[in-house]
Design a protein around this motif. Structure first.
Motif, mmCIF file in Angstrom:
data_model
loop_
_atom_site.group_PDB
_atom_site.id
_atom_site.type_symbol
_atom_site.label_atom_id
_atom_site.label_comp_id
_atom_site.label_asym_id
_atom_site.label_seq_id
_atom_site.Cartn_x
_atom_site.Cartn_y
_atom_site.Cartn_z
ATOM 1 N N ALA A 115 0.790 -1.221 0.000
ATOM 2 C CA ALA A 115 0.000 0.000 0.000
ATOM 3 C C ALA A 115 0.825 1.275 0.000
ATOM 4 C CB ALA A 115 -0.929 0.011 1.220
ATOM 5 N N SER A 116 2.150 1.177 0.019
ATOM 6 C CA SER A 116 2.969 2.376 0.081
ATOM 7 C C SER A 116 3.219 2.938 -1.301
ATOM 8 C CB SER A 116 4.312 2.065 0.757
ATOM 9 O OG SER A 116 4.137 1.790 2.114
ATOM 10 N N SER A 117 3.194 4.254 -1.397
ATOM 11 C CA SER A 117 3.535 4.904 -2.645
ATOM 12 C C SER A 117 5.041 5.069 -2.715
ATOM 13 C CB SER A 117 2.851 6.270 -2.733
ATOM 14 O OG SER A 117 3.417 7.157 -1.789
ATOM 15 N N THR A 118 5.517 5.591 -3.824
ATOM 16 C CA THR A 118 6.948 5.675 -4.029
ATOM 17 C C THR A 118 7.629 6.611 -3.051
ATOM 18 O OG1 THR A 118 6.508 7.377 -5.698
ATOM 19 C CG2 THR A 118 6.801 5.115 -6.468
ATOM 20 N N ASN A 119 6.922 7.607 -2.509
ATOM 21 C CA ASN A 119 7.559 8.511 -1.566
ATOM 22 C C ASN A 119 7.184 8.208 -0.124
ATOM 23 O OD1 ASN A 119 4.964 9.446 -1.383
ATOM 24 N ND2 ASN A 119 5.479 11.602 -1.677
ATOM 25 N N GLY A 120 6.567 7.055 0.133
ATOM 26 C CA GLY A 120 6.289 6.610 1.484
ATOM 27 C C GLY A 120 4.938 7.016 2.032
ATOM 28 N N THR A 121 4.170 7.833 1.326
ATOM 29 C CA THR A 121 2.830 8.194 1.795
ATOM 30 C C THR A 121 1.878 7.036 1.521
ATOM 31 O OG1 THR A 121 3.224 10.522 1.296
ATOM 32 C CG2 THR A 121 0.940 9.833 1.614
ATOM 33 N N PRO A 122 1.239 6.481 2.559
ATOM 34 C CA PRO A 122 0.439 5.279 2.341
ATOM 35 C C PRO A 122 -0.930 5.549 1.752
ATOM 36 C CG PRO A 122 0.344 5.902 4.634
ATOM 37 C CD PRO A 122 1.298 6.870 3.974
ATOM 38 N N LEU A 123 -1.396 4.617 0.967
ATOM 39 C CA LEU A 123 -2.794 4.589 0.560
ATOM 40 C C LEU A 123 -3.598 4.054 1.736
ATOM 41 C CD1 LEU A 123 -4.392 3.383 -2.707
ATOM 42 C CD2 LEU A 123 -5.036 2.244 -0.588
ATOM 43 N N THR A 124 -4.748 4.635 1.961
ATOM 44 C CA THR A 124 -5.630 4.189 3.038
ATOM 45 C C THR A 124 -6.861 3.522 2.443
ATOM 46 O OG1 THR A 124 -4.923 5.983 4.505
ATOM 47 C CG2 THR A 124 -7.003 4.891 5.036
ATOM 48 N N VAL A 125 -7.185 2.339 2.930
ATOM 49 C CA VAL A 125 -8.424 1.668 2.568
ATOM 50 C C VAL A 125 -9.494 2.053 3.583
ATOM 51 C CG1 VAL A 125 -9.605 -0.561 2.333
ATOM 52 C CG2 VAL A 125 -7.285 -0.268 1.434
ATOM 53 N N VAL A 126 -10.605 2.594 3.096
ATOM 54 C CA VAL A 126 -11.722 2.957 3.971
ATOM 55 C C VAL A 126 -12.856 1.982 3.710
ATOM 56 C CG1 VAL A 126 -13.407 4.730 4.579
ATOM 57 C CG2 VAL A 126 -11.054 5.387 4.021
#
Length: 254
Positions: free
Chosen positions: A4-15
Motif C-alpha cells: 500500500a505504500s507509494s513511491t515517496n512513502g505516503t500510504p494509501l488508506t483503505v476505507v
C-alpha cells in the motif's frame, strides 16, 4: 511486503464502509488480513440516517485522510461511497462488496424492486425513532430476527447470525427512498464482488450495477454477508485493486 505504500512513502488508506443492519465490526476479518499485508485501513461508522446525511459524513472523513484513498463498501454502503467519493479528490478507486452502485436519481427501494433474487423487503419491519423535533418521529427499518439468517447471511452458522440479528443497526427510511446523486463510479476505476447467493441486495442487481459501472468483477459463492463468510476472497480483490492503483496513488502522493 507493504503493497500500500507509494513511491515517496505516503500510504494509501483503505476505507471500509459498512451497510445497513450492520456495523464496522462486519469488516473485522478483512481488516485483520489487510493489516497483516501492511495496508493502512479505517472502518468508520456509517450513520444509516439517509443518503445525503450519510454521504456527507463519509465525505468529510475521506477528505481529512492525508494521501490517496481506496473506498470499499458493502450493501447500502455502496450508495454512500458512490456519493461521498464524488466530492473527495483523494479517492483513487472504489470497491463494491455485494453493494449497490446507483446512478443519479435512483433510490435503493427502486433498485431492490427490480431484483428477482432479493427477499429482503419482505423480511423488514418498521420501527419509529425520535427526530429531535418535539414529539415528531420518523421510520427506520430492521431485519426481522426470524428472517435474518435466510435474508442476510445464509452461509453463516445460525448461532452467529442470531448474534448479528441482535446487534444489527436499523437504517432510516431515507436510506431507501432518497435518490442518489452523481456517482463517483463514472470517473473512477471500480472493482466489485458479486456474492452468488446474495438474497439481500440480490445477486442479479449487484451484477447488473457492477457491469454498468464497468467494474472488474469477481463472483464468490456465498451470502450477502460475504465479507464475513469469505474474508480472504474479499481481501484478495481489495489487494488486487491496490496493486492496480499503485501508479495513480504514487502520483497523487508525490
Amino acid at each position: 511486503m507493504d503493497t500500500a505504500s507509494s513511491t515517496n512513502g505516503t500510504p494509501l488508506t483503505v476505507v471500509l464502509v459498512h451497510g445497513a443492519f450492520a456495523d464496522s465490526s462486519s469488516w473485522n476479518g478483512v481488516i485483520e488480513r489487510l493489516l497483516a499485508a501492511g495496508v493502512q485501513v479505517i472502518a468508520p461508522p456509517n450513520p444509516l440516517r439517509g443518503v445525503a446525511h450519510d454521504s456527507a459524513y463519509i465525505a468529510s472523513l475521506l477528505t481529512q485522510i492525508p494521501g490517496p484513498v481506496l473506498a470499499v463498501a458493502h450493501s447500502y454502503g455502496g450508495v454512500v461511497i458512490s456519493n461521498a467519493a464524488t466530492g473527495a479528490d483523494n479517492v483513487v478507486g472504489l470497491v463494491y462488496v455485494a453493494a449497490f452502485a446507483p446512478d443519479e436519481g435512483e433510490s435503493l427501494l427502486q433498485i431492490a424492486s427490480d431484483s428477482r433474487d432479493s427477499v429482503l423487503v419482505s423480511a423488514l419491519r418498521p420501527l419509529q425513532y425520535p427526530t429531535g423535533q418535539g414529539s415528531e418521529t420518523a421510520t427506520e427499518f430492521a431485519v426481522n430476527p426470524e428472517h435474518f439468517h435466510e435474508a442476510f447471511a445464509a452461509d453463516l452458522p445460525l448461532a452467529q447470525t442470531a448474534v448479528m440479528a441482535a446487534t444489527q443497526r436499523p437504517a432510516a427510511e431515507l436510506a431507501f427512498s432518497e435518490p442518489s446523486g452523481a456517482p463517483a463510479w463514472k470517473s473512477l476505476p471500480v472493482w466489485a464482488v458479486v456474492a452468488t447467493g446474495d438474497k439481500a441486495a440480490g445477486s442479479d442487481v449487484v451484477r447488473s450495477m457492477a457491469d454498468r459501472a464497468k467494474a472488474t468483477i469477481v463472483e464468490i459463492e456465498g451470502s450477502h454477508a460475504i465479507m464475513i463468510s469469505q474474508p480472504q476472497a474479499v481481501t484478495d480483490l481489495i489487494l488486487t485493486a491496490i496493486a492496480d492503483l499503485a501508479p495513480a496513488a504514487a502520483t497523487m502522493a508525490s
